[in-house]
Design a protein around this motif. Structure first.
Motif, PDB file in Angstrom:
ATOM      1  N   LEU A 169      18.808  11.215  28.951  1.00  0.00           N
ATOM      2  CA  LEU A 169      18.694  10.722  30.315  1.00  0.00           C
ATOM      3  C   LEU A 169      18.489  11.872  31.295  1.00  0.00           C
ATOM      4  N   ILE A 170      19.184  12.982  31.095  1.00  0.00           N
ATOM      5  CA  ILE A 170      19.036  14.136  31.980  1.00  0.00           C
ATOM      6  C   ILE A 170      17.632  14.706  31.873  1.00  0.00           C
ATOM      7  N   ARG A 171      17.081  14.748  30.656  1.00  0.00           N
ATOM      8  CA  ARG A 171      15.727  15.285  30.481  1.00  0.00           C
ATOM      9  C   ARG A 171      14.687  14.409  31.168  1.00  0.00           C
ATOM     10  N   VAL A 172      14.870  13.099  31.135  1.00  0.00           N
ATOM     11  CA  VAL A 172      13.927  12.213  31.822  1.00  0.00           C
ATOM     12  C   VAL A 172      14.066  12.352  33.333  1.00  0.00           C
ATOM     13  N   TYR A 173      15.307  12.470  33.813  1.00  0.00           N
ATOM     14  CA  TYR A 173      15.516  12.691  35.241  1.00  0.00           C
ATOM     15  C   TYR A 173      14.872  14.005  35.702  1.00  0.00           C
ATOM     16  N   ALA A 174      14.869  15.019  34.848  1.00  0.00           N
ATOM     17  CA  ALA A 174      14.256  16.299  35.207  1.00  0.00           C
ATOM     18  C   ALA A 174      12.763  16.140  35.471  1.00  0.00           C
ATOM     19  N   TRP A 175      12.123  15.222  34.720  1.00  0.00           N
ATOM     20  CA  TRP A 175      10.696  15.002  34.941  1.00  0.00           C
ATOM     21  C   TRP A 175      10.422  14.354  36.287  1.00  0.00           C
ATOM     22  N   ILE A 176      11.393  13.637  36.843  1.00  0.00           N
ATOM     23  CA  ILE A 176      11.215  13.095  38.193  1.00  0.00           C
ATOM     24  C   ILE A 176      11.073  14.237  39.193  1.00  0.00           C
ATOM     25  N   GLY A 177      11.918  15.264  39.055  1.00  0.00           N
ATOM     26  CA  GLY A 177      11.827  16.412  39.939  1.00  0.00           C
ATOM     27  C   GLY A 177      10.554  17.215  39.741  1.00  0.00           C
ATOM     28  N   ILE A 178       9.962  17.145  38.541  1.00  0.00           N
ATOM     29  CA  ILE A 178       8.725  17.890  38.277  1.00  0.00           C
ATOM     30  C   ILE A 178       7.504  17.136  38.780  1.00  0.00           C
ATOM     31  N   LEU A 179       7.490  15.806  38.620  1.00  0.00           N
ATOM     32  CA  LEU A 179       6.277  15.030  38.869  1.00  0.00           C
ATOM     33  C   LEU A 179       6.194  14.412  40.262  1.00  0.00           C
ATOM     34  N   LYS A 180       7.266  14.382  41.009  1.00  0.00           N
ATOM     35  CA  LYS A 180       7.200  13.736  42.330  1.00  0.00           C
ATOM     36  C   LYS A 180       6.278  14.530  43.254  1.00  0.00           C
ATOM     37  N   PRO A 181       5.768  13.906  44.327  1.00  0.00           N
ATOM     38  CA  PRO A 181       4.777  14.577  45.196  1.00  0.00           C
ATOM     39  C   PRO A 181       5.220  15.937  45.701  1.00  0.00           C
ATOM     40  N   GLU A 182       6.494  16.105  46.013  1.00  0.00           N
ATOM     41  CA  GLU A 182       6.983  17.411  46.466  1.00  0.00           C
ATOM     42  C   GLU A 182       7.664  18.175  45.337  1.00  0.00           C
ATOM     43  N   GLY A 183       7.358  17.795  44.109  1.00  0.00           N
ATOM     44  CA  GLY A 183       8.001  18.395  42.952  1.00  0.00           C
ATOM     45  C   GLY A 183       7.415  19.739  42.555  1.00  0.00           C
ATOM     46  N   LEU A 184       7.951  20.259  41.451  1.00  0.00           N
ATOM     47  CA  LEU A 184       7.589  21.593  40.987  1.00  0.00           C
ATOM     48  C   LEU A 184       6.112  21.688  40.610  1.00  0.00           C
ATOM     49  N   LEU A 185       5.573  20.680  39.929  1.00  0.00           N
ATOM     50  CA  LEU A 185       4.185  20.726  39.481  1.00  0.00           C
ATOM     51  C   LEU A 185       3.233  20.796  40.662  1.00  0.00           C
ATOM     52  N   ASN A 186       3.408  19.944  41.649  1.00  0.00           N
ATOM     53  CA  ASN A 186       2.533  19.966  42.814  1.00  0.00           C
ATOM     54  C   ASN A 186       2.691  21.250  43.615  1.00  0.00           C
ATOM     55  N   GLN A 187       3.891  21.790  43.702  1.00  0.00           N
ATOM     56  CA  GLN A 187       4.090  23.047  44.421  1.00  0.00           C
ATOM     57  C   GLN A 187       3.321  24.188  43.762  1.00  0.00           C
ATOM     58  N   VAL A 188       3.359  24.233  42.421  1.00  0.00           N
ATOM     59  CA  VAL A 188       2.637  25.289  41.710  1.00  0.00           C
ATOM     60  C   VAL A 188       1.125  25.126  41.885  1.00  0.00           C
ATOM     61  N   LEU A 189       0.625  23.893  41.768  1.00  0.00           N
ATOM     62  CA  LEU A 189      -0.818  23.657  41.903  1.00  0.00           C
ATOM     63  C   LEU A 189      -1.293  23.939  43.321  1.00  0.00           C
ATOM     64  N   LEU A 190      -0.489  23.596  44.323  1.00  0.00           N
ATOM     65  CA  LEU A 190      -0.855  23.887  45.708  1.00  0.00           C
ATOM     66  C   LEU A 190      -0.819  25.386  45.993  1.00  0.00           C
ATOM     67  N   ALA A 191       0.170  26.070  45.449  1.00  0.00           N
ATOM     68  CA  ALA A 191       0.291  27.514  45.692  1.00  0.00           C
ATOM     69  C   ALA A 191      -0.851  28.297  45.052  1.00  0.00           C
ATOM     70  N   THR A 192      -1.328  27.825  43.905  1.00  0.00           N
ATOM     71  CA  THR A 192      -2.434  28.516  43.230  1.00  0.00           C
ATOM     72  C   THR A 192      -3.798  28.074  43.732  1.00  0.00           C
ATOM     73  N   GLY A 193      -3.852  27.093  44.629  1.00  0.00           N
ATOM     74  CA  GLY A 193      -5.110  26.637  45.198  1.00  0.00           C
ATOM     75  C   GLY A 193      -5.911  25.720  44.305  1.00  0.00           C
ATOM     76  N   ILE A 194      -5.338  25.217  43.250  1.00  0.00           N
ATOM     77  CA  ILE A 194      -6.063  24.322  42.351  1.00  0.00           C
ATOM     78  C   ILE A 194      -6.301  22.967  43.016  1.00  0.00           C
ATOM     79  N   ILE A 195      -5.338  22.497  43.774  1.00  0.00           N
ATOM     80  CA  ILE A 195      -5.474  21.231  44.503  1.00  0.00           C
ATOM     81  C   ILE A 195      -5.203  21.481  45.972  1.00  0.00           C
ATOM     82  N   SER A 196      -5.722  20.593  46.823  1.00  0.00           N
ATOM     83  CA  SER A 196      -5.521  20.733  48.270  1.00  0.00           C
ATOM     84  C   SER A 196      -4.479  19.763  48.807  1.00  0.00           C
ATOM     85  N   GLN A 197      -4.141  18.735  48.021  1.00  0.00           N
ATOM     86  CA  GLN A 197      -3.111  17.784  48.417  1.00  0.00           C
ATOM     87  C   GLN A 197      -2.340  17.348  47.176  1.00  0.00           C
ATOM     88  N   PRO A 198      -1.087  16.943  47.345  1.00  0.00           N
ATOM     89  CA  PRO A 198      -0.250  16.611  46.175  1.00  0.00           C
ATOM     90  C   PRO A 198      -0.840  15.472  45.341  1.00  0.00           C
TER      91      PRO A 198
END
Length: 320
Positions: free
Chosen positions: A151-180
């Motif tokens: 359950l904790i591992r699945v909850y962790a993916w919520i923090g990674i995949l949400k619009p302001e999550g880790l994945l979107n922050q990394v993609l925005l910082a590297t310039g790969i995407i312009s919006q989440p």
């Protein structure tokens, strides 16, 4: 004197008889224990669920009318047996919700199994070709996620995949995407969660098959002029089929009835049979219908389980 001693001393067969009886008892005990386990933890619960599926909903505790009860004796049991009906199963065929839930669950589980195979096969192949001293460490790394709560591992993916999550922050910082990116509460998030969660169940059987393979066959194919790609599809992949089948079934079977991942990562609009089953049990409190849903789901999964058992039997025969 020799004849007298031979007559008095016990024969070798008489001495070996107790040991043979003990060995026979131990061998039967080894077989009986798994059957008792299946009887008490599979067959008996299945019979109870099937019995509930034949009852009718009632405002009581438990919320269904008792059927096949021995309280009134054998005559009452036989009378109740004659009055059994399959209205709950008929209701499932009349409501498109349940059919769509079954179909969606099978499709999602099938796509997730294919994706898990695509991701897991290179991992297992690399582990099998790694030096023998490194393989235990690699196996530990594959099993390491199981040390954390599912359950904790699945909850962790919520923090990674949400619009302001880790994945979107990394993609925005590297310039790969312009919006989440909108990944959470979509089928893509469900596929990511299932592949991540069940990847070890795919890697371990594949690794077991690939590790036992004789790689001198690949060297012989190369010496005969066979390209590496052709050698893989003609030698490596066919020899690893038992692991492929076992891994696919180990992923597909639990993925069909998955509830936590669709509920947390897929959102409220996700239609899967595990979530439908939970709603019937706890939200609608319709235990008879939900039991019928569970019985049909179990029957649908019997065929893959049978294939899995055959794959295991073939793998054991190859080992011999």
């Amino acid at each position: 004197m020799t004849d007298i001693a031979a007559a008095v001393s016990p024969s070798a067969e008489t001495t070996a008889l107790p040991s043979r009886l003990a060995q026979g008892f131990i061998s039967r005990l080894v077989i009986i224990i798994p059957y008792l386990w299946l009887l008490f933890f599979f067959l008996v619960p299945f019979i109870i669920v099937f019995k509930i599926s034949l009852s009718q909903t009632a405002i009581s505790m438990p919320p269904y009318t008792p059927v096949l009860d021995f309280a009134d004796g054998i005559s009452g049991f036989l009378a109740g047996f004659r009055e059994l009906n399959f209205d709950n199963y008929t209701w499932l065929t009349q409501d498109a919700l349940y059919f769509n839930a079954y179909v969606t669950s099978v499709i999602i589980a099938g796509i997730s199994t294919v994706l898990t195979l695509i991701v897991g096969y290179p991992i297992a192949y690399g582990m099998a070709r790694a030096p023998a001293s490194v393989r235990p460490t690699l196996l530990m790394l594959v099993i390491l996620p199981f040390w954390t709560s599912f359950l904790i591992r699945v909850y962790a993916w919520i923090g990674i995949l949400k619009p302001e999550g880790l994945l979107n922050q990394v993609l925005l910082a590297t310039g790969i995407i312009s919006q989440p990116l909108i990944i959470l509460n979509t089928y893509t998030a469900i596929f990511i969660g299932i592949v991540y969660s069940y990847l070890p169940f795919m890697v371990l059987p594949l690794y077991s098959s690939l590790e036992k393979m004789d790689y001198s066959l690949i060297e012989a194919a190369k010496d005969l002029g066979c390209p590496p790609t052709s050698a893989f599809w003609k030698i490596t992949f066919p020899l690893s089929l038992p692991g492929v089948i076992a891994g696919c079934l180990l992923v597909f079977i639990p993925a069909v009835g998955e509830f936590v991942i669709p509920d947390l990562l897929g959102g409220s609009q996700t239609l899967m049979i595990g979530k439908t089953l939970w709603n019937e049990f706890f939200a609608n409190r319709d235990w008879p219908v939900s039991s019928a849903v569970a019985v049909i789901l179990l029957l649908l999964l019997i065929v893959p389980i049978m294939f899995f058992q055959r794959a295991q039997a073939r793998a054991q025969e190859q080992d011999k």
